[in-house]
Scaffold this active site. Structure first.
Site, short mmCIF file in Angstrom:
data_model
loop_
_atom_site.label_atom_id
_atom_site.label_comp_id
_atom_site.label_asym_id
_atom_site.label_seq_id
_atom_site.Cartn_x
_atom_site.Cartn_y
_atom_site.Cartn_z
N LYS A 195 0.82 -1.21 0.00
CA LYS A 195 0.00 0.00 0.00
C LYS A 195 0.86 1.26 0.00
CE LYS A 195 -4.33 -1.59 2.16
NZ LYS A 195 -5.18 -1.43 3.36
N LYS A 242 -12.59 -14.63 -9.81
CA LYS A 242 -13.53 -14.54 -8.70
C LYS A 242 -14.30 -13.22 -8.76
CE LYS A 242 -13.07 -14.83 -3.88
NZ LYS A 242 -12.27 -14.91 -2.69
N LYS A 296 -15.01 -7.11 -5.47
CA LYS A 296 -15.44 -5.74 -5.17
C LYS A 296 -14.77 -4.73 -6.10
CE LYS A 296 -16.51 -5.55 -0.24
NZ LYS A 296 -16.14 -4.97 1.06
#
Ligand code: TRP
Length: 341
Positions: free
Chosen positions: A114, A196, A199
């Site tokens: 991140k 998959k 989101k």
């Protein structure tokens, strides 16, 4: 304390909860509420570690609360609360900061990933796993259901617990175990059944069914679902049949029927059009009451807030005394308790 195992789940208030999250995780949480003592925490303080739009964060936090309640998290069985409502979390983070070597945090892979993507890295991002350790340790949770990406953070929470225990008293904290949860159903993207349902792609039309999509939109997403050029309706792990397999898997997860019964339901289907329509219908029927309850809660903020306040009260009843014991163990002077007792 009851003798059921304590489970602590932290959920980020990001939007776009979809069918894959519901069938893969939320539905299991709902079903497991009687077996264990569950804490479901909406981790708004964790969200602040990346820049947020304040209005949006507030909306997503309440929306997630309403969604979880609507999906069947029962406040009489489980404790559902917003992290920032229980001030012990932020305080525990400070206390644990003071037993956590900096090097442990700099090594975390999520921090490295991140921070590499940010121009300016916030201190909170580095400290994120200590806040998370506090979440878990305040409740003496035995189990922490997490995906693979969070396992390292739970291991860090174990290290912090063990260090605290060795400094201030063996058995002070329960040392938690990460639990990779049993996956209810692995739902794949409707537009690409080899990945998959995610989101991150939920904004792409036709990829995901979001829990709050309108029935017409759900039907449209299924009608556009990618299948194959054949016409065989079978469960199969042939990559060619991934689309049909995904549709049947969704139907199976929702109806709870065995595979033979699922196939029997589509024995008279005239091609994939009927299959898609049949699957869309069970999805729409399943989501209708969830949507309805969600809308009710979002339109009645007083009801939603009072349910979340009950959860916060229950959580605080566990977390605040534990926090006081942490302070005491570390040598802080406790203020006299207001009741004098
Ligand atoms: N970091 C977790 C995630 O991104 C969320 C989280 C915060 C959490 N506190 C927690 C998960 C405590 C389990 C226990 O998914």
């Amino acid at each position: 304390m009851s003798d059921r195992k304590r489970v602590f789940s932290g959920i980020q208030p990001t939007g776009n909860i979809h069918l894959g999250n519901y069938l893969g995780a939320v539905k299991n949480w709902v079903a497991a509420q009687d077996e264990k003592e569950n804490y479901f925490c909406i981790v708004d303080l964790h969200s602040l570690t990346l820049p947020q739009d304040p209005q949006e964060l507030r909306f997503q936090t309440r929306s997630l609360g309403a969604m979880l309640l609507a999906a069947g998290i029962d406040p009489r069985k489980s404790t559902l609360f917003i992290q920032s409502h229980v001030t012990a979390h932020a305080e525990a983070c400070w206390l644990l900061n003071c037993v956590t070597p900096l090097g442990w945090l700099q090594r975390m892979t999520q921090f490295k990933d991140k921070s590499a993507r940010q121009e300016s890295v916030l201190t909170g991002l580095l400290d994120y796993p200590v806040l998370m350790a506090g979440d878990i340790l305040l409740y003496d949770a035995h189990e922490v259901p997490v995906g693979d990406d969070q396992k390292q953070h739970v291991e860090l929470a174990r290290d912090i617990a063990q260090r605290f225990n060795s400094l201030f008293g063996e058995e002070f904290f329960v040392v938690p175990e990460p639990k990779i949860p049993a996956v209810g159903a692995r739902v794949m993207g409707l537009d690409d059944p080899t990945v998959k349902m995610s989101k991150s792609y939920a904004h792409i039309r036709g990829h995901a069914v979001r829990l709050l999509d309108e029935p017409a939109e759900i039907m449209r997403s299924f009608k556009r679902a990618v299948t194959d050029s054949g016409r065989e309706i079978i469960f199969s792990d042939d990559p060619e049949k991934a689309g049909v397999n995904n549709l049947l898997g969704i139907y199976k997860a929702i109806t709870g029927k065995p595979e033979a019964a699922v196939l029997a339901d589509f024995a008279h289907a005239r091609g994939y059009g009927d299959l898609k329509k049949g699957v869309a219908e069970v999805v729409i029927d399943m989501l209708a009451p969830i949507r309805q309850r969600y809308d009710q809660l979002m339109q009645d903020p007083a009801e939603l807030d009072s349910l979340l306040a009950v959860g916060a009260g229950q959580a605080a009843a566990v977390a605040m005394p534990k926090l006081a014991r942490m302070k005491e163990a570390m040598g802080l002077v406790l203020p006299p308790s207001p009741a004098g007792g």
